[in-house]
Design an enzyme around this catalytic site. Structure first.
Site, PDB file in Angstrom:
ATOM      1  CD1 TRP A 117      -2.816   1.654   0.771  1.00  0.00           C
ATOM      2  CD2 TRP A 117      -1.398   2.324   2.357  1.00  0.00           C
ATOM      3  NE1 TRP A 117      -3.245   2.868   1.234  1.00  0.00           N
ATOM      4  CE2 TRP A 117      -2.388   3.300   2.208  1.00  0.00           C
ATOM      5  CE3 TRP A 117      -0.393   2.523   3.305  1.00  0.00           C
ATOM      6  CZ2 TRP A 117      -2.414   4.461   2.965  1.00  0.00           C
ATOM      7  CZ3 TRP A 117      -0.409   3.683   4.064  1.00  0.00           C
ATOM      8  CH2 TRP A 117      -1.414   4.633   3.886  1.00  0.00           C
ATOM      9  CG  HIS A 118       3.311   2.396   3.221  1.00  0.00           C
ATOM     10  ND1 HIS A 118       2.749   1.348   3.929  1.00  0.00           N
ATOM     11  CD2 HIS A 118       3.185   3.488   4.011  1.00  0.00           C
ATOM     12  CE1 HIS A 118       2.323   1.792   5.097  1.00  0.00           C
ATOM     13  NE2 HIS A 118       2.560   3.082   5.171  1.00  0.00           N
ATOM     14  N   GLY A 119       3.753   1.712  -1.445  1.00  0.00           N
ATOM     15  CA  GLY A 119       4.398   2.005  -2.714  1.00  0.00           C
ATOM     16  C   GLY A 119       4.975   0.767  -3.370  1.00  0.00           C
TER      17      GLY A 119
END
Length: 387
Positions: free
Chosen positions: A236-238
């Site tokens: 989700w963060h990247g």
């Protein structure tokens, strides 16, 4: 939303191929909106609840839905708000009148958040940038101070935004959930995730961990569900290998903590439990911040005493000498650690908002923030704008 996840998956796959086979495959340089992960999660929760027919009473009305997805204070970097908590506030009659108490709280929350960002997080930025963004081989002290500075910068930057979002929403009589509760006071990794980015933890629990089966299908399935949940949390963060490793580390740590409790192992003293938890979280943040795996290796060699101990000449010339008040900068790091461990958080301070003395303190902080804005040498954008 499906296209967003496909993009992240393809970009991550390409990064893996480039690293493993030393091939320079092209990346997908697509310009995505700021904070896309936050409102994407809110939409996933909304669509999931509509599909399962949960909380439908709170989702009625197209105008209310539009307000929910466009409500600006929390749109870019959270908190991740559930529609059943936010939409009913839009058509509440009590929220359609001016409430001076909320305006008072709003100003105080906003000032506290702005102070965290301008007076603490941004002042730690130069040392963080030197340690993480330069190619210099770090010494032990440089790696230690650099990692601690990023740990503190990330907390005060992100919690500062959350406080400002809560304050901005209160101007409209809208109450947003608190997103932090002194996470660096946690005595276990499970306790940490009950205190850090609380709305993300709740979302991962309700829409990934529980649908996968939670802890209802045996120990092995529970461990697998924990691992998958935090692997997705990392993605989700990247689309980066460092975020994936960070998610895997936290997933494995939660599994080990659960096994430790199930075996009824001895309980660590509070100080050692805190030190172990904080050290793990601090090292995991190094991986989170690193741009490449080589940056992680740089920190690891320095922290395991494979390099010299003291500050190097490039560090002194780049960081210490240009700052005439460097002892005060070093004192800032110690003061931040004291604030994190021994002072109350914004949610706990809310009970003191009625006192005139606390209002005076916030007024002083507001003046300091204004002075900082007049000389914005190290002012940075919010870290979580990139997610």
């Amino acid at each position: 939303m499906l296209l967003i996840f496909i993009y992240k998956y393809l970009d991550f796959s390409i990064s893996i191929v480039n690293y493993c086979f030393r091939q320079e495959l092209p990346y997908f340089h697509i310009i995505l909106p700021i904070g896309i992960s936050f409102f994407t999660f809110q939409q996933i929760a909304y669509l999931s609840d509509c599909y399962t027919k949960k909380h439908l009473a709170s989702s009625e009305g197209f105008l209310n839905y539009c307000c929910f997805i466009c409500f600006f204070p929390q749109l870019i970097a959270g908190p991740i708000v559930h529609h059943k908590d936010l939409i009913p506030q839009f058509y509440s009659i009590q929220n359609q009148i001016i409430r001076w108490k909320n305006i008072h709280y709003a100003l105080l929350f906003f000032v506290i958040g702005l102070s965290k960002k301008l007076l603490i997080a941004d002042n730690l930025s130069p040392l963080v940038s030197y340690c993480f963004d330069s190619d210099i081989k770090l010494t032990f002290l440089e790696a230690l101070f650099g990692s601690l500075c990023y740990t503190f910068q990330l907390y005060f930057d992100f919690s500062g935004y959350s406080d400002m979002a809560i304050g901005s929403a209160l101007f409209f009589n809208i109450k947003l959930p608190h997103n932090f509760f002194s996470p660096y006071k946690a005595l276990s990794i499970r306790d940490f995730w009950r205190r850090w980015h609380i709305t993300l933890s709740i979302w991962l629990r309700d829409y990934i961990y529980i649908p996968l089966g939670g802890n209802r299908k045996g120990k092995f399935r529970t461990y697998a569900n924990l691992f998958i949940t935090f692997l997705i949390g990392g993605i989700w963060h990247g689309a980066s290998i460092t975020f994936i490793i960070w998610g895997i580390m936290h997933g494995l740590a939660l599994i080990l903590h659960r096994i430790w409790n199930e075996k009824n192992a001895f309980k660590l003293p509070a100080f050692f439990a805190w030190l172990l938890t904080f050290s793990f979280v601090n090292f995991a943040w190094i991986i989170f911040r690193a741009k490449e795996l080589n940056d992680i290796t740089n920190f690891f060699k320095a922290l395991t005493f494979q390099r010299s101990f003291n500050f190097s000449k490039p560090f002194i010339q780049t960081i210490i000498e240009p700052i005439p008040l460097y002892p005060e900068k070093a004192l800032l790091i110690i003061s931040v650690l004291f604030l994190i461990i021994f002072t109350k958080n914004s949610q706990q301070l809310q009970n003191k908002f009625k006192t005139c003395r606390f209002t005076v303190y916030c007024a002083i902080l507001a003046v300091l923030c204004i002075l900082k804005l007049l000389h914005p040498e190290n002012t940075q954008e919010f870290i979580y704008f990139q997610f």
